[in-house]
Design an enzyme around this catalytic site. Structure first.
Site: not given
Lengths: 292, 315
Positions: B8, B56
């Protein structure tokens, strides 16, 4: 092909001219309804009620409001239209064909294997369709993305999203409503086809969505309620929506499910059922008599 | 000792570099930009970053709309939400219309750690792989992640990239030439082939070194593109070694192991052993403890390799 002009670019209407315009649009709406019932009957499946209830909204948008060019569907400065209530695809297909996006002969291929006219809008297959919809509740989110993209590119195009009233039961619609207001997307105009019925019955009985204007207001939207079958009312609402700055506008268009054919009007049964041959005959008689 | 970097972190860095080069790139996040590292892009390009809040489904729909408006959206959140919460939005709004959205999901698998099973996606590869036309990529380390993030912007279509929270060893110290759909062979060998992806690639390399010391020569393949999978690499490995092991930080139902098995049974049936999570949810613990707990270690890969070789000889 010539792009349809924005109504601001027209000279101020005189009463006489307005009457002529409305008469012309009414005739157009009737012709679109005739196409819809024919298509659905030939397809032997599809959604009659909700296609007939949104005809004036579509006709006003595609013939009076939107900047678009059937000869160049990718025109960067075009206004965008999203049919979030994708099951009303027959109405949109009839309008797109009439406007010149594709040959009218295609209409009778609706829902058949190999057709470009899928049961629900498919942007990969049909000229003039911006995004693919059908699974309810998703169109307004896509409208938010388009509106943000247009803003980045400094284009003054507008995004129109047509929703069903039953569809407002989907939570995602309210996520999208929240984000439209948060980002101050005054280039979005949502229209709710408020026909009051969904597959299982009356919207208020299945899952009440009222107080609807308050809900949208609470989410930060400018709200206009109009008669969804009146061209002058719709036109004035779209004009107001265009002038509102800093927030999105929703037009709650009160409509009659199955509008234009008495047999289908306000009947839950015709949500997802096509006209039989006999019903088609009756429908065409009524529609052609009012079209005269 | 290999350098340890979370994928990440590599994503956050690569995204800024990509943003400089490609003005069409926009980034969306769902209130997790400090965790997914998209915050680095947000800081550099505030006008091209959209925080969509804890929503989302709307995040994926908005990404679809941005793609339809000609942008190249990178949509990020945790893997469990990207693949699970918003699965149908990914399917209908993005994939069905073949829109050019790059879903980059972090915090995949059990290495999420202490947050526990609710947040550990062990199903995301399976969920995304089953959507028609969706490309699925699982980079092995920070170096490959950077390559992947830059490369996917050059190819149109919906893609899902699976990244992790925890620091993982850098496998490709000397760089890698990533290409979508192409496996890379890290070590040659003819006794058995170990096909791995994500955090398990480093474990496979360790297992290969130890097996080599025991006189077993394992081919180590990094299968970073799970879909479209490199069929030729799998067929060659099966034909030349006759025994396969797959290793993934994911359920063995529907993930890398299943994708490899689909190719093997059709083209070149040989024994395949699966290292992965066995039809169970994750649980709280440190990421290293959890890798051990779920049998996602070099020693488990070695034991699986020996079993596969034994089965080959019995066959």
């Amino acid at each position: 092909m010539k792009a349809v002009a924005l109504d601001e670019s027209r000279s101020p209407d005189t009463t006489q001219q307005t009457l002529t315009v409305d008469r012309r649009l009414e005739q157009k709406a009737t012709a679109i309804r005739i196409d819809i019932v024919k298509m659905l009957n030939f397809a032997r499946s599809g959604h009659t009620g909700g296609s007939l209830s949104c005809v004036e909204i579509l006709v006003e948008l595609f013939y009076e409001q939107m900047r678009h060019d059937p000869g160049n569907p990718a025109l960067p400065s075009r206004d965008r239209f999203i049919l979030s209530k994708g099951h009303a695809a027959p109405a949109l297909y009839a309008v797109l064909a009439d406007a010149g996006y594709f040959d009218k002969k295609e209409l009778l291929t609706l829902r058949k294997l190999g057709t470009v006219l899928q049961g629900h809008p498919d942007s990969k297959k049909t000229r003039g369709i911006e995004v693919s919809t059908g699974s309810l509740g998703q169109g307004l989110s896509m409208g938010v993305g388009m509106a943000l993209g247009l803003r980045i590119d400094r284009l003054d195009s507008r995004v129109y999203v047509l929703l069903g009233d039953g569809e407002l039961q989907e939570g995602q619609v309210w996520e999208a409503a929240m984000s439209s207001a948060h980002y101050g997307l005054d280039n979005i105009c949502a229209i709710v086809d408020r026909n009051g019925l969904q597959i299982d019955g009356a919207v208020e009985d299945i899952m009440n969505i009222e107080p609807l204007p308050d809900k949208w207001k609470g989410f930060g939207w400018n709200v206009i309620t109009v008669d969804g079958h009146s061209f002058p009312s719709l036109r004035s609402a779209f004009r107001v929506a265009r002038s509102v700055q800093g927030k999105p506008t929703v037009i709650i268009a009160k409509s009659l499910k199955g509008k234009g054919v008495s047999l289908f009007e306000n009947k839950v049964h015709y949500h997802g059922v096509p006209p039989t041959d006999e019903e088609l005959k009756i429908a065409l008689e009524e529609l052609t008599s009012c079209g005269r | 000792m290999r350098e340890m970097i979370a994928t990440r972190d590599a994503y956050g860095k690569a995204l800024v570099a990509l943003g400089e080069r490609e003005p069409r790139v926009v980034v969306l996040d769902g209130d997790l930009s400090s965790s997914t590292k998209t915050g680095m892009f947000a800081k550099r390009f505030p006008d091209r970053f959209f925080n969509m809040g804890i929503a989302e489904q709307n995040l994926m729909g908005t990404a679809a709309g941005l793609a339809a408006a000609g942008k190249i959206p990178y949509a990020s959140t945790f893997a469990i939400f990207a693949s699970g919460r918003a699965w149908e939005q990914v399917r209908q709004s993005i994939a069905y219309a073949e829109l050019n959205v790059k879903i980059v999901a972090t915090h995949s698998g059990v290495t999420v750690g202490e947050d526990g099973g609710s947040h550990q996606s062990v199903e995301d590869i399976s969920l995304m792989r089953s959507i028609p036309g969706m490309t699925v990529i699982v980079p092995a380390d920070a170096v490959e992640t950077e390559k992947v993030i830059m490369e996917i912007a050059r190819h149109k279509g919906p893609m899902f990239v699976r990244l992790g929270r925890t620091k993982v060893p850098v496998v490709f110290e000397n760089g890698c030439d990533f290409a979508i759909g192409r496996a890379s062979t890290i070590a040659e060998g003819t006794d058995v082939a170990i096909i791995a992806a994500g955090v398990m690639t480093a474990k496979a390399v360790d297992a290969g070194a130890k097996l080599s010391a025991m006189g077993i020569h394992a081919r180590i393949i990094n299968m970073s593109t799970i879909k479209p999978i490199d069929e030729a690499a799998i067929v060659h490995a099966a034909e030349q070694t006759g025994a396969l092991v797959t290793a993934e930080e994911h359920s063995i139902i529907g993930g890398l192991g299943s994708a490899v098995a689909e190719v093997v049974v059709k083209n070149c049936p040989v024994p395949v052993e699966f290292v992965g999570i066995r039809d169970t949810f994750g649980t709280s613990g440190s990421s290293e403890e959890l890798l051990e707990y779920f049998g996602l270690t070099a020693s488990h890969i070695m034991a699986s390799a020996e079993r596969a070789i034994k089965r080959k000889k019995q066959g």
